[in-house]
Design an enzyme around this catalytic site. Structure first.
Site, short mmCIF file in Angstrom:
data_model
loop_
_atom_site.label_atom_id
_atom_site.label_comp_id
_atom_site.label_asym_id
_atom_site.label_seq_id
_atom_site.Cartn_x
_atom_site.Cartn_y
_atom_site.Cartn_z
N ASP A 192 -0.17 -0.43 -4.57
CA ASP A 192 -1.54 0.09 -4.66
C ASP A 192 -1.56 1.45 -3.99
O ASP A 192 -1.33 1.57 -2.78
CB ASP A 192 -2.50 -0.87 -3.97
N GLU A 213 -1.24 -0.13 -9.13
CA GLU A 213 -2.70 -0.17 -9.00
C GLU A 213 -3.26 1.20 -8.63
O GLU A 213 -2.85 1.82 -7.65
CB GLU A 213 -3.11 -1.18 -7.93
N LYS A 265 0.83 -1.19 0.00
CA LYS A 265 0.00 0.00 0.00
C LYS A 265 0.88 1.25 0.00
O LYS A 265 1.93 1.31 0.66
CB LYS A 265 -0.91 0.03 1.24
N ASP A 293 -8.86 -0.26 -10.17
CA ASP A 293 -9.66 -0.79 -9.06
C ASP A 293 -10.81 0.17 -8.74
O ASP A 293 -11.95 -0.07 -9.07
CB ASP A 293 -8.78 -1.02 -7.83
#
Length: 332
Positions: A198, A224, A169, A249
């Site tokens: 992400d 992402e 993350k 996403d």
């Protein structure tokens, strides 16, 4: 033949501890609230679905509390007296009385499939077309902790032979610090594991164009959702500029979103989540669009419990197009 008529629907909220804290770009969590929806038929079959969001309403606008209110007051009246195999008709009835609220509808739709499968004595993947595969590789999700903490957790997974792919993350720190952290992790794991990131839609276009090439140069395999979900054009510009895949996403919730992403060539990979898209069948529709466009799919999670995770795995294993990986996060 079982009587498939729905005669009772119940909901319950559980707070399930995580095996370790998990941090996103905007929030963190030590426990995951789950909304369980149980549908029972007159013939004695029952099915359970799970309503869950990743860390609260910051991501999709819903929480387990809002799901419970919507289901109890608006969706249950559309269910009682109908057959569990009338999934298309029930979904249309739910859409007629409640706009959006895809997480709540996903919980109901998964419970319908579960009850129907149990009444017939078949697994849910049979209702989705049958198995296309029996196993999928798993990418382990790591949080926004320091490089040393992330490396230690990843190394433990490697040493145990559990995972060789990790998703980190980003977005909780200033871009320069965040990129330096990821580069340190990537260099440490080089040759032994793949690294993906992400950003949880935290950056704008200019920030992305400035800093993402550094991640690609460092060996990061995939980026992402760096920018907010509605910004399809930004995502397309970033995708064209990078030599590594970009995965959508937050930009991908509905089949219509999938068509827009394909039209703009905005993503090389689609992140599929049963929760965010309203259930198994609408997620399957997105997978079909991806297959037609030649876009591979990644099976993502919202940190579900066992019920939600199992439902997503049934869909992933029934999807004709092989996903590159299924995402797994901190286990409940």
């Amino acid at each position: 033949m079982h009587d498939l008529t729905i005669d009772r629907v119940e909901t319950a909220i559980l707070d399930v501890p995580l095996v370790r804290p998990h941090r996103f770009a905007r929030t963190g969590m030590t426990a995951q609230p789950l909304l369980l929806v149980t549908i029972r038929t007159a013939g004695g079959a029952s099915g359970v679905g799970e309503g869950v969001v990743p860390g609260g309403p910051w991501w999709g606008g819903e929480s387990v509390e809002t799901m419970q209110v919507i289901i109890e007051n608006y969706l249950i009246p559309q269910l009682i007296g109908r057959r569990v195999d009338d999934i298309a008709g029930i979904y249309q009835a739910m859409d007629d009385v409640v706009a959006n609220n895809l997480y709540a509808k996903a919980a109901v739709e998964v419970a319908l499939h579960d009850a129907w499968g149990r009444a017939l004595g078949v697994p849910v993947h049979t209702l989705l077309g049958g198995l296309a595969r029996t196993a999928i590789p798993v990418t382990w999700a790591l949080g926004t902790e320091s490089a040393s903490e992330v490396i230690a957790e990843a190394q433990a997974k490697l040493d145990a032979g559990l995972h060789t792919s990790f998703k980190l993350k980003m977005g909780a720190q200033e871009p320069a610090q965040d990129v330096a952290r990821i580069v340190e992790v990537t260099e440490k794991l080089r040759g032994s594991a793949g690294v993906r990131v992400d950003i949880n839609a935290r950056w704008d276009l200019q920030t992305s164009l400035r800093w993402l090439p550094h991640l690609a140069d460092a060996g990061v395999e995939l980026i992402e959702q760096p920018v907010p979900g509605p910004e399809f054009e930004w995502l397309a510009e970033i995708n064209a500029a990078l030599p590594i895949p970009v995965m959508a996403d937050e930009s991908l919730r509905t089949p219509g979103d999938a068509l827009r992403l394909v039209k703009h060539r905005a993503a090389d990979v689609f992140s599929l989540k049963t929760t965010k898209s309203g259930g198994l069948r609408r997620t399957a529709a997105i997978a079909s669009i991806a297959a037609a466009a030649g876009v591979p799919c990644h099976g993502g999670t919202s940190i579900e419990g066992p019920i939600g995770t199992t439902a997503s795995l049934h869909l992933a294993c029934a999807s004709p197009r092989s996903p590159p990986a299924a995402s797994c996060s901190a286990r409940c």
